[in-house]
Scaffold this motif. Structure first.
Motif, PDB file in Angstrom:
ATOM      1  N   ILE A  61       0.830  -1.202   0.000  1.00  0.00           N
ATOM      2  CA  ILE A  61       0.000   0.000   0.000  1.00  0.00           C
ATOM      3  C   ILE A  61       0.864   1.252   0.000  1.00  0.00           C
ATOM      4  O   ILE A  61       0.612   2.202  -0.769  1.00  0.00           O
ATOM      5  N   LEU A  62       1.899   1.276   0.832  1.00  0.00           N
ATOM      6  CA  LEU A  62       2.765   2.456   0.905  1.00  0.00           C
ATOM      7  C   LEU A  62       3.488   2.698  -0.418  1.00  0.00           C
ATOM      8  O   LEU A  62       3.586   3.843  -0.877  1.00  0.00           O
ATOM      9  N   ALA A  63       3.987   1.634  -1.048  1.00  0.00           N
ATOM     10  CA  ALA A  63       4.693   1.784  -2.328  1.00  0.00           C
ATOM     11  C   ALA A  63       3.751   2.283  -3.414  1.00  0.00           C
ATOM     12  O   ALA A  63       4.098   3.179  -4.200  1.00  0.00           O
ATOM     13  N   ALA A  64       2.536   1.717  -3.462  1.00  0.00           N
ATOM     14  CA  ALA A  64       1.567   2.121  -4.484  1.00  0.00           C
ATOM     15  C   ALA A  64       1.107   3.557  -4.266  1.00  0.00           C
ATOM     16  O   ALA A  64       1.012   4.348  -5.215  1.00  0.00           O
ATOM     17  N   ALA A  65       0.811   3.913  -3.011  1.00  0.00           N
ATOM     18  CA  ALA A  65       0.342   5.270  -2.718  1.00  0.00           C
ATOM     19  C   ALA A  65       1.423   6.296  -3.019  1.00  0.00           C
ATOM     20  O   ALA A  65       1.152   7.346  -3.626  1.00  0.00           O
ATOM     21  N   ALA A  66       2.654   6.006  -2.605  1.00  0.00           N
ATOM     22  CA  ALA A  66       3.758   6.948  -2.861  1.00  0.00           C
ATOM     23  C   ALA A  66       3.989   7.118  -4.356  1.00  0.00           C
ATOM     24  O   ALA A  66       4.182   8.240  -4.848  1.00  0.00           O
ATOM     25  N   ALA A  68       1.773   6.668  -6.767  1.00  0.00           N
ATOM     26  CA  ALA A  68       0.642   7.404  -7.339  1.00  0.00           C
ATOM     27  C   ALA A  68       0.775   8.899  -7.106  1.00  0.00           C
ATOM     28  O   ALA A  68       0.546   9.712  -8.015  1.00  0.00           O
ATOM     29  N   VAL A  69       1.154   9.281  -5.895  1.00  0.00           N
ATOM     30  CA  VAL A  69       1.286  10.707  -5.564  1.00  0.00           C
ATOM     31  C   VAL A  69       2.432  11.346  -6.360  1.00  0.00           C
ATOM     32  O   VAL A  69       2.284  12.448  -6.899  1.00  0.00           O
ATOM     33  N   VAL A  70       3.557  10.655  -6.442  1.00  0.00           N
ATOM     34  CA  VAL A  70       4.686  11.186  -7.214  1.00  0.00           C
ATOM     35  C   VAL A  70       4.299  11.347  -8.679  1.00  0.00           C
ATOM     36  O   VAL A  70       4.570  12.384  -9.310  1.00  0.00           O
ATOM     37  N   GLY A  71       3.649  10.334  -9.244  1.00  0.00           N
ATOM     38  CA  GLY A  71       3.230  10.420 -10.644  1.00  0.00           C
ATOM     39  C   GLY A  71       2.233  11.530 -10.894  1.00  0.00           C
ATOM     40  O   GLY A  71       2.337  12.261 -11.893  1.00  0.00           O
ATOM     41  N   ASP A  72       1.263  11.682  -9.991  1.00  0.00           N
ATOM     42  CA  ASP A  72       0.286  12.761 -10.130  1.00  0.00           C
ATOM     43  C   ASP A  72       0.959  14.123 -10.092  1.00  0.00           C
ATOM     44  O   ASP A  72       0.571  15.045 -10.825  1.00  0.00           O
ATOM     45  N   LEU A 148      -2.746  13.419  -1.795  1.00  0.00           N
ATOM     46  CA  LEU A 148      -2.307  12.464  -0.779  1.00  0.00           C
ATOM     47  C   LEU A 148      -3.462  11.566  -0.345  1.00  0.00           C
ATOM     48  O   LEU A 148      -3.297  10.353  -0.174  1.00  0.00           O
ATOM     49  N   VAL A 149      -4.630  12.166  -0.170  1.00  0.00           N
ATOM     50  CA  VAL A 149      -5.820  11.388   0.192  1.00  0.00           C
ATOM     51  C   VAL A 149      -6.184  10.430  -0.944  1.00  0.00           C
ATOM     52  O   VAL A 149      -6.467   9.246  -0.717  1.00  0.00           O
ATOM     53  N   ALA A 150      -6.169  10.938  -2.182  1.00  0.00           N
ATOM     54  CA  ALA A 150      -6.524  10.115  -3.342  1.00  0.00           C
ATOM     55  C   ALA A 150      -5.585   8.923  -3.475  1.00  0.00           C
ATOM     56  O   ALA A 150      -6.024   7.789  -3.691  1.00  0.00           O
ATOM     57  N   ALA A 152      -3.715   7.482  -1.182  1.00  0.00           N
ATOM     58  CA  ALA A 152      -3.862   6.548  -0.068  1.00  0.00           C
ATOM     59  C   ALA A 152      -5.111   5.686  -0.238  1.00  0.00           C
ATOM     60  O   ALA A 152      -5.075   4.460  -0.029  1.00  0.00           O
ATOM     61  N   ILE A 153      -6.234   6.308  -0.629  1.00  0.00           N
ATOM     62  CA  ILE A 153      -7.481   5.554  -0.803  1.00  0.00           C
ATOM     63  C   ILE A 153      -7.347   4.553  -1.946  1.00  0.00           C
ATOM     64  O   ILE A 153      -7.717   3.385  -1.824  1.00  0.00           O
ATOM     65  N   TRP A 154      -6.797   5.007  -3.068  1.00  0.00           N
ATOM     66  CA  TRP A 154      -6.654   4.135  -4.234  1.00  0.00           C
ATOM     67  C   TRP A 154      -5.749   2.945  -3.941  1.00  0.00           C
ATOM     68  O   TRP A 154      -6.080   1.795  -4.257  1.00  0.00           O
ATOM     69  N   ALA A 155      -4.609   3.187  -3.323  1.00  0.00           N
ATOM     70  CA  ALA A 155      -3.664   2.110  -3.035  1.00  0.00           C
ATOM     71  C   ALA A 155      -4.253   1.105  -2.050  1.00  0.00           C
ATOM     72  O   ALA A 155      -4.109  -0.119  -2.223  1.00  0.00           O
TER      73      ALA A 155
END
Length: 203
Positions: A61-66, A68-72, A148-150, A152-155
């Motif tokens: 989850i942490l890897a996916a969320a991080a 996603a946020v970096v890419g966004d 950041l919320v997006a 975290a929820i997505w991951a």
């Protein structure tokens, strides 16, 4: 069984090796601005492997969320740097143009919360993050808070789908993977149906 349904082949790519978490991060980041990369596939598969004990769910989850946020934020930065005209030259197809127009309208009408919703719309996340960079109505500080919320929820959603699917079908994890994809596809379709219904009502 077709190769694309061979769980062993998929799991071999998203394995329990040390580089799996950086891979999840990288794919999630690239998918934000280059949507041909299947981030949901990787994160859901990683969740299935976490359900069988091969990976750590929290790290997935942490890897996916991080990622996603970096890419966004890369998308947002590109949109800010190159501007509206250049972005629209890159996305010249009719579908891409409509997505950008929708994103601009939603950012104007609905505000930053659309960043969270767009995470679950196929192609929506890319259109919204690029548009957010050039519309100038959304500061980066506000963007990052919602993003950041997006992320975290997505991951959490994608990894948990795989995790609980894998736990449910421990003897045959392929069925867990297929169940997770079915749920994810249903959610994406539901979001699209609601979006089109709301657009027709306001037309």
């Amino acid at each position: 069984m077709p190769d694309w349904l061979d769980f062993d082949l998929i799991a071999e790519w998203v394995s329990d090796a040390w580089w799996t978490y950086p891979l999840i991060f990288a794919v999630s980041a690239i998918d934000a601005f280059f949507p041909l990369v299947p981030s949901e596939t990787v994160v859901i598969t990683a969740g299935v492997l976490a359900g069988s004990g091969d990976l750590n769910l929290l790290l997935v989850i942490l890897a996916a969320a991080a990622g996603a946020v970096v890419g966004d934020n890369i998308s947002y930065g590109i949109g800010t740097w190159v501007g509206e005209r250049t972005v629209k030259r890159w996305f010249r197809s009719e579908t891409s143009r409509k997505r950008l127009e929708w994103a601009e309208r939603m950012l104007d009408e609905r505000g930053a919360y659309i960043i969270v919703i767009a995470r679950f719309i196929p192609g929506g996340r890319t259109a919204v993050t690029f548009s957010a960079g050039y519309v100038h109505s959304l500061s980066w500080r506000r963007f990052i808070r919602y993003d950041l919320v997006a992320g975290a929820i997505w991951a959490t959603y994608a990894a948990s789908l795989g995790y609980f699917g894998g736990r449910t079908f421990e003897e045959n994890p392929l069925w867990g993977l297929l169940l997770a994809f079915a749920v994810a596809t249903s959610v994406a379709l539901l979001v699209e149906v609601v979006r089109h219904y709301r657009r027709r009502r306001t037309a």
